[in-house]
Design a protein around this motif. Sequence first.
Motif, PDB file in Angstrom:
ATOM      1  N   VAL A   1      60.298   7.115  16.231  1.00 59.33           N
ATOM      2  CA  VAL A   1      60.310   7.329  17.676  1.00 59.33           C
ATOM      3  C   VAL A   1      61.750   7.581  18.089  1.00 59.33           C
ATOM      4  N   THR A   2      61.999   8.754  18.676  1.00 59.04           N
ATOM      5  CA  THR A   2      63.346   9.128  19.095  1.00 59.04           C
ATOM      6  C   THR A   2      63.511   9.109  20.605  1.00 59.04           C
ATOM      7  N   ASP A   3      62.390   9.135  21.332  1.00 55.35           N
ATOM      8  CA  ASP A   3      62.442   9.151  22.794  1.00 55.35           C
ATOM      9  C   ASP A   3      61.259   8.345  23.333  1.00 55.35           C
ATOM     10  N   PRO A   4      61.458   7.038  23.534  1.00 54.05           N
ATOM     11  CA  PRO A   4      60.353   6.183  23.991  1.00 54.05           C
ATOM     12  C   PRO A   4      59.728   6.644  25.314  1.00 54.05           C
ATOM     13  N   ALA A   5      60.523   7.174  26.230  1.00 51.61           N
ATOM     14  CA  ALA A   5      59.986   7.642  27.514  1.00 51.61           C
ATOM     15  C   ALA A   5      59.054   8.840  27.304  1.00 51.61           C
ATOM     16  N   ALA A   6      59.462   9.774  26.434  1.00 50.76           N
ATOM     17  CA  ALA A   6      58.606  10.929  26.145  1.00 50.76           C
ATOM     18  C   ALA A   6      57.320  10.482  25.462  1.00 50.76           C
ATOM     19  N   LEU A   7      57.404   9.481  24.586  1.00 49.64           N
ATOM     20  CA  LEU A   7      56.210   8.973  23.920  1.00 49.64           C
ATOM     21  C   LEU A   7      55.277   8.304  24.925  1.00 49.64           C
TER      22      LEU A   7
ATOM     23  N   ARG B   1      53.925  21.993  10.324  1.00 52.18           N
ATOM     24  CA  ARG B   1      55.115  22.198  11.143  1.00 52.18           C
ATOM     25  C   ARG B   1      54.782  22.311  12.625  1.00 52.18           C
ATOM     26  N   ALA B   2      53.642  22.901  12.959  1.00 54.69           N
ATOM     27  CA  ALA B   2      53.229  22.970  14.367  1.00 54.69           C
ATOM     28  C   ALA B   2      52.983  21.564  14.910  1.00 54.69           C
ATOM     29  N   ASN B   3      52.369  20.712  14.111  1.00 56.40           N
ATOM     30  CA  ASN B   3      52.176  19.322  14.537  1.00 56.40           C
ATOM     31  C   ASN B   3      53.523  18.627  14.711  1.00 56.40           C
ATOM     32  N   ALA B   4      54.490  18.914  13.858  1.00 55.02           N
ATOM     33  CA  ALA B   4      55.820  18.319  13.972  1.00 55.02           C
ATOM     34  C   ALA B   4      56.508  18.771  15.261  1.00 55.02           C
TER      35      ALA B   4
ATOM     36  N   PRO C   1      49.168  21.577  27.742  1.00 55.10           N
ATOM     37  CA  PRO C   1      50.449  22.122  27.265  1.00 55.10           C
ATOM     38  C   PRO C   1      50.697  21.820  25.790  1.00 55.10           C
ATOM     39  N   MET C   2      50.239  20.675  25.311  1.00 54.82           N
ATOM     40  CA  MET C   2      50.437  20.336  23.904  1.00 54.82           C
ATOM     41  C   MET C   2      49.610  21.240  23.002  1.00 54.82           C
TER      42      MET C   2
ATOM     43  N   ALA D   1      57.600  16.230  18.172  1.00 56.32           N
ATOM     44  CA  ALA D   1      58.979  16.181  18.663  1.00 56.32           C
ATOM     45  C   ALA D   1      59.008  16.216  20.184  1.00 56.32           C
ATOM     46  N   GLU D   2      58.124  17.008  20.782  1.00 59.71           N
ATOM     47  CA  GLU D   2      58.010  17.049  22.238  1.00 59.71           C
ATOM     48  C   GLU D   2      57.535  15.702  22.785  1.00 59.71           C
ATOM     49  N   ALA D   3      56.790  14.959  21.975  1.00 62.39           N
ATOM     50  CA  ALA D   3      56.260  13.657  22.373  1.00 62.39           C
ATOM     51  C   ALA D   3      57.221  12.520  22.023  1.00 62.39           C
TER      52      ALA D   3
END
Length: 103
Positions: free
Chosen positions: A3-9, A57-60, A32-33, A64-66
């Motif tokens: 997890v790199t961005d808890p708010a986005a998650l 890679r599309a799932n990645a 959008p996802m 990343a957006e999440a």
Amino acid sequence: MVVTDPAALDSFLSNYPASENQSNEDYKPSSPMEDLYIEAKRGFTNSGLSDAVAEERANAVVMAEAGINLLKAPANSTDFKQIQGTKEIDSNGNATFTKSDCP
């Protein structure tokens, strides 16, 4: 997964609750996802990657957006690297995704 961005998650989990998608493994239709996934998979496929690798890679890209980075390591290795993709937009507005990371 990291997890790199808890708010986005948190936002992702609020907008795409598991209870709405338990009957399948796809993203919420017309979301959008899902649009990002389709665009990324098409871009990776068009750049010459196999269908299975393009899907991975599309799932990645979506994750990343999440706010989550997906990592992978070669067999018999503990050297994990982020699965990434680079998105480029051409002069006609078409998106191209290319592999930009681990093998």
